[in-house]
Write an enzyme that holds these catalytic residues in place. Structure first.
Site, PDB file in Angstrom:
ATOM      1  N   ASP A  40       0.814  -1.223   0.000  1.00 51.44           N
ATOM      2  CA  ASP A  40       0.000   0.000   0.000  1.00 51.44           C
ATOM      3  C   ASP A  40       0.844   1.268   0.000  1.00 51.44           C
ATOM      4  OD1 ASP A  40      -2.444  -1.133  -0.119  1.00 51.44           O
ATOM      5  OD2 ASP A  40      -2.853  -1.044   2.030  1.00 51.44           O
ATOM      6  N   LYS A  62      -3.730   3.216  -2.547  1.00 48.69           N
ATOM      7  CA  LYS A  62      -4.866   4.111  -2.790  1.00 48.69           C
ATOM      8  C   LYS A  62      -4.617   5.350  -1.949  1.00 48.69           C
ATOM      9  CE  LYS A  62      -8.112   0.440  -2.252  1.00 48.69           C
ATOM     10  NZ  LYS A  62      -8.251   0.036  -0.960  1.00 48.69           N
ATOM     11  N   MET A 175      -7.634   9.771   9.024  1.00 49.31           N
ATOM     12  CA  MET A 175      -8.235  10.186   7.752  1.00 49.31           C
ATOM     13  C   MET A 175      -9.151  11.405   7.940  1.00 49.31           C
ATOM     14  SD  MET A 175      -9.083   6.393   6.245  1.00 49.31           S
ATOM     15  CE  MET A 175      -9.893   5.845   7.722  1.00 49.31           C
TER      16      MET A 175
HETATM   17  C1  LIG Z   1      -6.439   4.042   5.614  1.00 49.09           C
HETATM   18  S1  LIG Z   1      -5.907   4.487   7.212  1.00 49.09           S
HETATM   19  C2  LIG Z   1      -4.942   3.077   7.599  1.00 49.09           C
HETATM   20  C3  LIG Z   1      -4.549   3.015   9.040  1.00 49.09           C
HETATM   21  C4  LIG Z   1      -3.580   1.873   9.325  1.00 49.09           C
HETATM   22  N1  LIG Z   1      -4.179   0.590   9.065  1.00 49.09           N
HETATM   23  C5  LIG Z   1      -3.057   1.900  10.758  1.00 49.09           C
HETATM   24  O1  LIG Z   1      -3.369   0.997  11.549  1.00 49.09           O
HETATM   25  O2  LIG Z   1      -2.286   2.821  11.066  1.00 49.09           O
HETATM   26  C6  LIG Z   1      -4.696   5.720   6.819  1.00 49.09           C
HETATM   27  C7  LIG Z   1      -4.664   6.825   7.868  1.00 49.09           C
HETATM   28  O3  LIG Z   1      -3.832   6.446   8.953  1.00 49.09           O
HETATM   29  C8  LIG Z   1      -3.201   7.594   9.477  1.00 49.09           C
HETATM   30  N2  LIG Z   1      -1.737   7.401   9.353  1.00 49.09           N
HETATM   31  C9  LIG Z   1      -1.121   6.322   8.872  1.00 49.09           C
HETATM   32  N3  LIG Z   1       0.215   6.446   8.962  1.00 49.09           N
HETATM   33  C10 LIG Z   1       0.446   7.651   9.525  1.00 49.09           C
HETATM   34  C11 LIG Z   1       1.622   8.357   9.911  1.00 49.09           C
HETATM   35  N4  LIG Z   1       2.842   7.842   9.727  1.00 49.09           N
HETATM   36  N5  LIG Z   1       1.480   9.576  10.466  1.00 49.09           N
HETATM   37  C12 LIG Z   1       0.274  10.097  10.685  1.00 49.09           C
HETATM   38  N6  LIG Z   1      -0.875   9.480  10.362  1.00 49.09           N
HETATM   39  C13 LIG Z   1      -0.796   8.264   9.795  1.00 49.09           C
HETATM   40  C14 LIG Z   1      -3.678   8.788   8.659  1.00 49.09           C
HETATM   41  O4  LIG Z   1      -4.797   9.338   9.309  1.00 49.09           O
HETATM   42  C15 LIG Z   1      -4.062   8.119   7.368  1.00 49.09           C
HETATM   43  O5  LIG Z   1      -4.990   8.897   6.647  1.00 49.09           O
END
Ligand SMILES: C[S@@+](CC[C@H](N)C(=O)[O-])C[C@H]1O[C@@H](n2cnc3c(N)ncnc32)[C@H](O)[C@@H]1O
Length: 258
Positions: A40, A62, A175
């Site tokens: 991803d 995505k 998100m």
């Molecule tokens: C589709 S969700 C997936 C979350 C993922 N499965 C998790 O457990 O972290 C993606 C969201 O996770 C958050 N996110 C993921 N990685 C991040 C990071 N390194 N710093 C800040 N926010 C993060 C953001 O809000 C982003 O829009």
């Protein structure tokens, strides 16, 4: 090299929040053995350096307004790759079951009679605040936390944001950057105006950035948000534990006093 004689298998692996070394040992071992990796957008690409020379790495990320594959295409690709090559690792940011559509993928793969394993990952919801020294719970300050989506499938904010705001829990919103004003306006209805919040972007990576203020002053930081980078919003009194919050408050007192 085709591997159709081997048992087809898909392993969903949580890649962790961003930093390359925040994956589990089990997850890294799965990457090392995989015949195919489907990864991803928020997965650290350095992890792919651990693959076998023969393995195929396919980007299926995505991001906002830019989808290389639909979810249905990804599901099918997982099944086809397992049948053709053997072991497929589905590498997903954070934990596969936190806003990762991992459950849908498991259901589809199992419906085709293919074995699935899930290797948990460290979710950004927990690791990103923790990496900045913000505790999600603290005795006498916060007894629980809610992890909520800031954008539902129809583009709106989740109704759980209003429910969470009515509790005393720490709110962790993923998100949510594009709906930031809507979210803060909703929370302001229920929490006192000096409630601190933070936005952390690129958490656990070298370009990590934090913006911090009170919900009364949320408009001050809107122009500093980088909508091209992932970010989480944390709202609650535990955010006051961050040194930047104290500095912000001292600055404000100095400005209003002198
Ligand atoms: C589709 S969700 C997936 C979350 C993922 N499965 C998790 O457990 O972290 C993606 C969201 O996770 C958050 N996110 C993921 N990685 C991040 C990071 N390194 N710093 C800040 N926010 C993060 C953001 O809000 C982003 O829009």
């Amino acid at each position: 090299m085709k591997n159709s004689m081997k048992n087809p298998k898909v392993i969903l692996v949580g890649a962790g929040p961003g930093a390359v070394d925040l994956i589990t040992v089990k997850g890294l071992n799965a990457i090392k053995k995989a015949d195919v990796i489907l990864y991803d957008a928020l997965v650290n690409k350095e992890l792919l350096q651990n693959t076998k020379p023969t393995s195929k790495c396919i980007y299926v990320g995505k991001r906002f307004n830019s989808h290389t594959f639909s979810q249905e295409e990804i599901n099918q690709l997982l099944v086809d790759s397992a049948l053709e090559y053997g072991t497929v690792v589905r590498l997903k940011g954070g934990d596969p079951f936190v806003f990762g559509r991992g459950g849908e993928e498991v259901n589809f793969i199992e419906s085709k009679g293919i074995e699935v394993e899930v290797i948990p990952g460290i979710s950004s919801a927990l690791a990103v605040p923790s990496n900045q020294g913000i505790p999600l719970t603290k005795r006498s300050v916060s007894e629980s936390f809610w992890v909520i989506t800031g954008t539902t499938s129809d583009g709106n904010i989740s109704k759980d944001i209003a429910l969470g705001a009515q509790s005393s829990a720490t709110l962790i919103i993923l998100m949510g950057l594009r709906n930031f004003s809507l979210i803060l306006n909703e929370v302001k209805k229920y929490r006192h105006k000096y409630t601190p919040f933070a936005i952390i972007q690129n958490g656990t990576l070298v370009n990590e950035n934090i913006l911090i203020d009170t919900i009364a002053n949320y408009k001050n930081i809107i122009d500093s948000i980088d909508y091209t980078c992932p970010g989480i919003i944390i709202i609650g009194d535990v955010v006051a534990e961050h040194p930047a919050f104290l500095e912000e408050e001292i600055q404000r007192v100095l400005e209003t006093t002198f």
